[in-house]
Design an enzyme around this catalytic site. Structure first.
Site, mmCIF file in Angstrom:
data_model
loop_
_atom_site.group_PDB
_atom_site.id
_atom_site.type_symbol
_atom_site.label_atom_id
_atom_site.label_comp_id
_atom_site.label_asym_id
_atom_site.label_seq_id
_atom_site.Cartn_x
_atom_site.Cartn_y
_atom_site.Cartn_z
ATOM 1 N N HIS A 95 37.584 42.268 32.798
ATOM 2 C CA HIS A 95 39.043 42.290 32.614
ATOM 3 C C HIS A 95 39.631 40.890 32.711
ATOM 4 O O HIS A 95 39.170 40.048 33.495
ATOM 5 C CB HIS A 95 39.724 43.255 33.575
ATOM 6 C CG HIS A 95 39.587 42.927 35.039
ATOM 7 N ND1 HIS A 95 40.426 42.050 35.682
ATOM 8 C CD2 HIS A 95 38.745 43.397 35.991
ATOM 9 C CE1 HIS A 95 40.106 41.986 36.968
ATOM 10 N NE2 HIS A 95 39.083 42.782 37.182
ATOM 11 N N ASP A 97 42.883 39.904 33.476
ATOM 12 C CA ASP A 97 43.921 39.588 34.456
ATOM 13 C C ASP A 97 43.325 39.329 35.834
ATOM 14 O O ASP A 97 42.180 39.678 36.117
ATOM 15 C CB ASP A 97 44.944 40.720 34.537
ATOM 16 C CG ASP A 97 44.329 42.050 34.946
ATOM 17 O OD1 ASP A 97 43.225 42.372 34.463
ATOM 18 O OD2 ASP A 97 44.937 42.778 35.754
ATOM 19 N N ASP A 134 37.347 37.328 40.592
ATOM 20 C CA ASP A 134 37.527 38.733 40.238
ATOM 21 C C ASP A 134 38.549 38.798 39.116
ATOM 22 O O ASP A 134 39.743 38.648 39.358
ATOM 23 C CB ASP A 134 38.013 39.517 41.469
ATOM 24 C CG ASP A 134 38.419 40.941 41.158
ATOM 25 O OD1 ASP A 134 38.031 41.463 40.095
ATOM 26 O OD2 ASP A 134 39.149 41.531 41.977
ATOM 27 N N GLU A 164 43.892 45.332 34.461
ATOM 28 C CA GLU A 164 43.016 46.133 35.321
ATOM 29 C C GLU A 164 43.565 46.240 36.734
ATOM 30 O O GLU A 164 43.455 47.281 37.381
ATOM 31 C CB GLU A 164 41.606 45.512 35.336
ATOM 32 C CG GLU A 164 40.544 46.361 36.005
ATOM 33 C CD GLU A 164 40.375 46.106 37.493
ATOM 34 O OE1 GLU A 164 39.612 46.838 38.145
ATOM 35 O OE2 GLU A 164 41.010 45.150 38.015
ATOM 36 N N GLU A 165 44.157 45.150 37.212
ATOM 37 C CA GLU A 165 44.526 45.080 38.623
ATOM 38 C C GLU A 165 45.775 45.892 38.990
ATOM 39 O O GLU A 165 45.953 46.234 40.150
ATOM 40 C CB GLU A 165 44.732 43.611 39.039
ATOM 41 C CG GLU A 165 43.502 42.725 38.870
ATOM 42 C CD GLU A 165 42.406 43.030 39.886
ATOM 43 O OE1 GLU A 165 42.548 43.988 40.650
ATOM 44 O OE2 GLU A 165 41.403 42.297 39.894
ATOM 45 N N HIS A 477 41.376 39.343 46.136
ATOM 46 C CA HIS A 477 42.783 39.746 46.278
ATOM 47 C C HIS A 477 43.472 39.045 47.446
ATOM 48 O O HIS A 477 44.560 39.444 47.845
ATOM 49 C CB HIS A 477 42.927 41.275 46.445
ATOM 50 C CG HIS A 477 42.437 42.064 45.283
ATOM 51 N ND1 HIS A 477 42.650 43.422 45.154
ATOM 52 C CD2 HIS A 477 41.739 41.696 44.184
ATOM 53 C CE1 HIS A 477 42.098 43.854 44.029
ATOM 54 N NE2 HIS A 477 41.533 42.805 43.431
#
Length: 506
Positions: A95, A97, A134, A164-165, A477
């Protein structure tokens, strides 16, 4: 491409040449150079226009078939190398983003700046922000393979999904019939000794309501309460680590102050993104001047208790209670305030149920991610995850009940399915065999408590044989996100051998 887009990309590449040369010298250079290129492009969830343009430009310049689908996922196709034409076609997926988090004392604009990276021993980190490994390292690996001229591989479709996030809308809206591959390799796992064959689904639970503001009583003293210094982290992968949740800790302080001293709330701002365990919370409150000294003494005692409880998992936790320079002019209605504090106390946070079928797997959890009280409006944002759909909804309904009892409107949104493990997967056998030969040990074959896109993609592509793996990334994150250099080398070697051993077509 438009001329201004080309010029902007040129500026990004110029900036990254200056700031990331140390990263570009790491091995394997093809992987780290693509990661540095990608990290020069701002790519927040739901604002991926620039990285979409960047990726399309990349594929087009290689002379490969490159296109967007209706939701703006990017697909790039590359033919098989000589001698690999009879192998099953594959989908390499990641992904575009990234989660945007920064420390309070870091000045950074995620919409205009590229990530500022540096090497710290075996780790690549970012200066005060999330790193974007990530899923940037997975995307970079796919880019390096697409660009390569000496890596053996079958026919490839590179699928770069968006958003995705914060909702997985890219995967959710990918229509059937676009992909032609038979095997999907998702490069979004964060421990290099793990091979994932299943994952949790999720649902957003959002509670909102309005309240009446009251004028601050006379003879009141204003205070600012700040909870900070928590580790934070991925609200799925890190939910079982006993980490502190800033919203829960703040609520505990406010509840005690209200119960014992009649504390009244003017504002609360806690947490940020649903998929990040909240690291910080700030509240503006008032206390009757009569209780000023007693309140300050009592709070220090509670702070000591909380720090003792979290001394192992949160050694850097800081709780400050400081008199405000100006006293807030308005506070919450006391009835609503009591309901809010009791509801957040009652709402479940953390692990709800462990899996009965897979050892050490969190089945169901919730993250109370964001709490905002301001100007007569309340918003409480949660992300509930589970690998069992019925358990996911059971917890979501429990949260809804807690919030509705104090008058909130509760909405469910962004629901996505989990990925049911397939222990008879043909590609799983290939990966396990290669891992054992390269490392002399067996990998951990498991399901993860995170929202991989495989389960969603499988709804429109039920015959895809799917697997997920990746390099070691810690602290995703959060601004403590870091990617292991040695693990990335291990991952790259593993990936190349997998490509060379894709099964033959039936």
């Amino acid at each position: 491409m438009h001329q201004n887009t080309v010029f902007t990309l040129y500026l990004w590449r110029t900036k990254i040449t200056i700031m990331s040369q140390e990263i570009r010298n790491l091995a394997p250079q093809s992987l780290w150079n693509k990661f540095a290129d990608l990290n020069a492009v701002p790519r927040p969830s739901k604002k991926e226009e620039r990285v979409i343009a960047f990726m399309k430009d990349f594929g087009t310049n290689l002379g490969l078939e490159t296109f967007e689908d209706e939701i703006r996922n990017v697909i790039i196709r590359k033919p098989a190398t000589a001698g690999m034409e009879n192998r099953k076609p594959i989908v390499l997926q990641g992904h575009l983003d990234m989660v945007h988090q920064k420390n309070n004392d870091t000045t950074f604009d995620f919409l205009t700046q590229g990530i500022d990276m540096y090497v710290d021993g075996d780790w690549v980190r970012a200066k005060g922000t999330t790193l974007g490994a990530d899923n940037g390292l997975g995307v970079a690996a796919i880019m390096a393979i697409l660009e390569s001229t000496d890596i053996a591989h079958p026919a490839i479709e590179a699928l770069f999904t968006i958003d995705e996030e914060t909702g997985m809308t890219g995967a959710l809206n990918l229509k059937g019939g676009i992909l032609q591959g038979e095997i999907l390799l998702n490069l979004d796992t964060e421990e290099d000794d793990e091979i994932d064959i299943g994952c949790a689904g999720g649902i957003d639970v959002t509670a909102t309501r309005t309240y009446k503001q009251e004028e601050t009583p006379e003879a009141s003293v204003g205070y600012t309460i700040t909870v900070k210094g928590l580790n934070g982290g991925h609200s799925g992968m890190d939910i079982n680590k006993g980490l502190g949740n800033a919203n829960k800790i703040m609520n505990r302080l406010l509840f005690d102050g209200f119960e014992n001293f009649g504390l009244q709330i003017a504002e609360i701002s806690g947490g940020s993104l649903r998929n990040a365990i909240p690291r910080e919370s700030v509240a503006q409150v008032i206390i009757a001047q009569l209780y000023d000294e007693a309140f300050a003494f009592d709070m220090q005692e509670i702070i000591g208790d909380i720090k003792t409880e979290y001394k192992t998992t949160e050694p850097n936790l800081t709780i400050d209670i400081v008199k405000s320079q100006t006293t807030p002019t308005h506070v919450m209605d006391l009835g609503v305030q009591e309901g809010l504090l009791r509801a957040i106390y009652a709402a479940h946070n953390g692990v709800y149920r462990m899996s009965a079928d897979m050892a050490d797997l969190v089945e169901t959890s919730n993250n109370i991610a964001r709490v905002v009280v301001k100007d007569g409006e309340i918003s409480i944002q949660n992300l509930t995850r589970s690998s069992v759909e019925t358990s996911k909804m059971d917890l979501a309904n429990g949260l809804r009940s807690a919030y509705e009892l104090f008058g909130c409107e509760v909405e469910f949104g962004g629901s996505y399915p989990g990925w049911t493990p397939n222990v008879k997967s043909e590609i799983l056998d290939v990966l396990v065999s290669i891992y054992e030969k390269q490392n002399g040990s067996k990998p951990s074959v498991l399901a993860c408590h995170a929202g991989l896109e495989c389960g969603i993609l499988g709804t429109n592509y039920p015959n895809l044989d799917m697997i997920s793996f990746g390099p070691t990334i810690h602290g995703a994150h959060s601004p403590d996100e870091r990617a292991s250099i040695s693990s990335s080398q291990k991952f790259w070697k593993f990936l190349l051998e997998i490509l060379a051993n894709i099964p033959m077509k039936n």
